[in-house]
Design a protein around this motif. Structure first.
Motif, mmCIF file in Angstrom:
data_model
loop_
_atom_site.group_PDB
_atom_site.id
_atom_site.type_symbol
_atom_site.label_atom_id
_atom_site.label_comp_id
_atom_site.label_asym_id
_atom_site.label_seq_id
_atom_site.Cartn_x
_atom_site.Cartn_y
_atom_site.Cartn_z
ATOM 1 N N CYS A 209 -52.502 -22.350 -5.525
ATOM 2 C CA CYS A 209 -52.827 -21.419 -6.611
ATOM 3 C C CYS A 209 -54.335 -21.472 -6.852
ATOM 4 O O CYS A 209 -55.011 -22.432 -6.465
ATOM 5 N N ALA A 210 -54.857 -20.458 -7.489
ATOM 6 C CA ALA A 210 -56.298 -20.376 -7.732
ATOM 7 C C ALA A 210 -56.787 -21.514 -8.622
ATOM 8 O O ALA A 210 -57.915 -21.990 -8.470
ATOM 9 N N TYR A 211 -55.943 -21.973 -9.544
ATOM 10 C CA TYR A 211 -56.349 -23.049 -10.449
ATOM 11 C C TYR A 211 -56.583 -24.348 -9.682
ATOM 12 O O TYR A 211 -57.632 -24.984 -9.819
ATOM 13 N N CYS A 212 -55.607 -24.766 -8.886
ATOM 14 C CA CYS A 212 -55.740 -26.018 -8.135
ATOM 15 C C CYS A 212 -56.890 -25.951 -7.147
ATOM 16 O O CYS A 212 -57.665 -26.900 -7.011
ATOM 17 N N ASN A 213 -57.021 -24.808 -6.473
ATOM 18 C CA ASN A 213 -58.002 -24.687 -5.405
ATOM 19 C C ASN A 213 -59.415 -24.405 -5.910
ATOM 20 O O ASN A 213 -60.357 -25.126 -5.584
ATOM 21 N N ARG A 214 -59.573 -23.381 -6.722
ATOM 22 C CA ARG A 214 -60.918 -22.936 -7.114
ATOM 23 C C ARG A 214 -61.487 -23.654 -8.330
ATOM 24 O O ARG A 214 -62.696 -23.870 -8.424
ATOM 25 N N ARG A 215 -60.633 -24.033 -9.266
ATOM 26 C CA ARG A 215 -61.134 -24.662 -10.497
ATOM 27 C C ARG A 215 -61.189 -26.178 -10.409
ATOM 28 O O ARG A 215 -61.968 -26.814 -11.115
ATOM 29 N N TYR A 216 -60.355 -26.754 -9.570
ATOM 30 C CA TYR A 216 -60.281 -28.216 -9.530
ATOM 31 C C TYR A 216 -60.678 -28.803 -8.174
ATOM 32 O O TYR A 216 -61.685 -29.486 -8.061
ATOM 33 N N LYS A 217 -59.914 -28.564 -7.152
ATOM 34 C CA LYS A 217 -60.187 -29.197 -5.850
ATOM 35 C C LYS A 217 -61.513 -28.746 -5.262
ATOM 36 O O LYS A 217 -62.336 -29.567 -4.854
ATOM 37 N N LYS A 218 -61.695 -27.459 -5.161
ATOM 38 C CA LYS A 218 -62.929 -26.888 -4.589
ATOM 39 C C LYS A 218 -63.238 -27.553 -3.240
ATOM 40 O O LYS A 218 -62.447 -27.461 -2.323
ATOM 41 N N ASN A 219 -64.394 -28.243 -3.137
ATOM 42 C CA ASN A 219 -64.772 -28.922 -1.888
ATOM 43 C C ASN A 219 -64.589 -30.433 -1.957
ATOM 44 O O ASN A 219 -65.109 -31.174 -1.124
ATOM 45 N N LEU A 220 -63.847 -30.875 -2.962
ATOM 46 C CA LEU A 220 -63.651 -32.309 -3.150
ATOM 47 C C LEU A 220 -62.638 -32.848 -2.140
ATOM 48 O O LEU A 220 -61.516 -32.354 -2.036
ATOM 49 N N PHE A 221 -63.061 -33.841 -1.378
ATOM 50 C CA PHE A 221 -62.148 -34.483 -0.428
ATOM 51 C C PHE A 221 -62.511 -35.964 -0.339
ATOM 52 O O PHE A 221 -63.426 -36.368 0.374
ATOM 53 N N THR A 222 -61.797 -36.759 -1.109
ATOM 54 C CA THR A 222 -62.101 -38.179 -1.246
ATOM 55 C C THR A 222 -61.399 -39.006 -0.179
ATOM 56 O O THR A 222 -60.208 -38.841 0.064
ATOM 57 N N ILE A 223 -62.171 -39.895 0.458
ATOM 58 C CA ILE A 223 -61.581 -40.833 1.413
ATOM 59 C C ILE A 223 -61.877 -42.256 0.935
ATOM 60 O O ILE A 223 -62.746 -42.473 0.094
ATOM 61 N N LYS A 224 -61.148 -43.198 1.482
ATOM 62 C CA LYS A 224 -61.233 -44.590 1.024
ATOM 63 C C LYS A 224 -62.642 -45.163 1.177
ATOM 64 O O LYS A 224 -63.188 -45.778 0.273
ATOM 65 N N ASN A 225 -63.231 -44.948 2.342
ATOM 66 C CA ASN A 225 -64.568 -45.467 2.622
ATOM 67 C C ASN A 225 -65.365 -44.385 3.335
ATOM 68 O O ASN A 225 -65.044 -43.998 4.453
ATOM 69 N N ASN A 226 -66.421 -43.903 2.687
ATOM 70 C CA ASN A 226 -67.194 -42.781 3.233
ATOM 71 C C ASN A 226 -67.874 -43.121 4.552
ATOM 72 O O ASN A 226 -68.324 -42.230 5.279
ATOM 73 N N MET A 227 -67.939 -44.401 4.897
ATOM 74 C CA MET A 227 -68.533 -44.806 6.172
ATOM 75 C C MET A 227 -67.699 -44.302 7.352
ATOM 76 O O MET A 227 -68.212 -44.152 8.467
ATOM 77 N N PHE A 228 -66.418 -44.050 7.088
ATOM 78 C CA PHE A 228 -65.527 -43.603 8.168
ATOM 79 C C PHE A 228 -65.359 -42.085 8.181
ATOM 80 O O PHE A 228 -64.477 -41.561 8.854
ATOM 81 N N ARG A 229 -66.208 -41.371 7.446
ATOM 82 C CA ARG A 229 -66.128 -39.914 7.396
ATOM 83 C C ARG A 229 -66.405 -39.328 8.787
ATOM 84 O O ARG A 229 -67.391 -39.681 9.435
ATOM 85 N N VAL A 230 -65.554 -38.439 9.233
ATOM 86 C CA VAL A 230 -65.755 -37.744 10.508
ATOM 87 C C VAL A 230 -66.645 -36.540 10.231
ATOM 88 O O VAL A 230 -66.247 -35.613 9.524
ATOM 89 N N SER A 231 -67.843 -36.535 10.804
ATOM 90 C CA SER A 231 -68.845 -35.525 10.453
ATOM 91 C C SER A 231 -68.944 -34.364 11.441
ATOM 92 O O SER A 231 -69.638 -33.383 11.171
ATOM 93 N N GLU B 258 -60.061 -42.019 8.478
ATOM 94 C CA GLU B 258 -60.708 -41.674 7.208
ATOM 95 C C GLU B 258 -59.936 -42.234 6.016
ATOM 96 O O GLU B 258 -60.508 -42.501 4.975
ATOM 97 N N ASN B 259 -58.633 -42.365 6.168
ATOM 98 C CA ASN B 259 -57.784 -42.827 5.063
ATOM 99 C C ASN B 259 -57.980 -41.925 3.838
ATOM 100 O O ASN B 259 -58.448 -42.353 2.788
ATOM 101 N N ALA B 260 -57.614 -40.648 4.009
ATOM 102 C CA ALA B 260 -57.753 -39.668 2.933
ATOM 103 C C ALA B 260 -56.937 -40.086 1.717
ATOM 104 O O ALA B 260 -55.792 -40.520 1.837
ATOM 105 N N LEU B 261 -57.527 -39.938 0.535
ATOM 106 C CA LEU B 261 -56.836 -40.316 -0.703
ATOM 107 C C LEU B 261 -56.165 -39.121 -1.378
ATOM 108 O O LEU B 261 -55.451 -39.287 -2.364
#
Length: 278
Positions: free
Chosen positions: A122-144, A155-158
């Motif tokens: 829904c637009a609320y979950c996607n546009r108002r809240y999640k947007k570009n937020l994508f939290t992983i356990k340790n940012n050192m393991f982020r696949v760039s 990545e161990n996505a949370l």
């Protein structure tokens, strides 16, 4: 939030074009990778020319798989086409590991047309809240970049993935209130906490809607019980038949509310675990 089964898939032509578009973006990145990253000068990084029309074509498939519901909050998507978004689980353009940090480029561009990365939100979950937020356990393991795509699992996505994780293992409800599930270790699920926060699943509008549904089920159970008591006292067959019909109606109506196709099925199942599931 419940687990989604993505059984209805687009045709092979859609997947073939998706592979070609993925290759196109990966080749573009290989030519000038630094241009797509955050610029020290403060200038905006180069953007990928994503084919929005292509990934939007699968919207109807997602609607059918998700029973017209948002993959995160389970609110029914209205008939307004603007209300439902084709959501990228891992953001395509850029990402944040937390709300306070700046947007990091590029995002998961190689997953833009990946079937497993696409959901209906829904637009609320996607546009108002999640947007570009994508939290992983340790940012050192982020696949760039796509070079290390095989390491995505590290990545161990949370954020809970609605079609890969089982949300009920990490999220539960007390009446209409959503809370993290307590894990076997005795600690609240970190994935549950992050998902609730990321998608705003505790927002007042959802609590109000879930409360109305919860109270409806309580009322239906009371009516069923009243009829079951009346059945024990009834003597005439005509009355007995009417009461049995009422009891069956209430049982069916209550049971239907726990089905995957019903709004807020996760809340219903958590509060009424005795109800059958589909």
């Amino acid at each position: 939030m419940i687990k989604i089964k993505k059984k209805i898939r687009p045709d092979k032509d859609w997947f073939e074009k998706s592979r070609k578009l993925r290759k196109k973006h990966c080749d573009e990145y290989l030519k000038t990778p630094d241009d797509y990253k955050n610029q020290p000068s403060g200038m905006k990084p180069k953007k990928f020319d994503f084919d929005t029309d292509h990934y939007s074509k699968i919207k109807n498939y997602l609607i059918k798989n998700q029973h017209d519901k948002c993959c995160y909050c389970e609110r029914k998507i209205t008939t307004n086409e603007q209300d439902g978004d084709v959501e990228h689980f891992r953001p395509k353009a850029g990402y944040k590991n937390n709300r306070k940090e700046k947007l990091i480029f590029p995002g998961y561009y190689w997953l833009t047309y990946k079937w497993d990365n696409l959901l209906l939100s829904c637009a609320y979950c996607n546009r108002r809240y999640k947007k570009n937020l994508f939290t992983i356990k340790n940012n050192m393991f982020r696949v760039s970049s796509h070079h290390n795509a095989k390491n995505l699992h590290k990545e161990n996505a949370l954020l809970l993935h609605p079609s890969k994780d089982n949300p009920e293992e990490h999220i539960t409800f007390i009446r209409e209130k959503i809370i993290p599930q307590v894990m076997p270790t005795g600690i609240e699920s970190e994935k549950g906490k992050v998902t609730i926060n990321t998608c705003g699943l505790e927002r007042p509008s959802l609590n109000n809607s879930r409360e109305i549904l919860f109270n409806k089920i309580i009322k239906l159970k009371e009516l069923r019980l009243e009829n079951e008591i009346a059945l024990k006292l009834a003597k005439e067959q005509v009355i007995i038949n009417i009461i049995n019909k009422n009891i069956k109606h209430y049982k069916t109506e209550i049971s239907d509310l726990a089905k995957s196709s019903s709004e807020f099925a996760g809340m219903v199942r958590a509060n009424f675990p005795d109800l059958p599931r589909d």
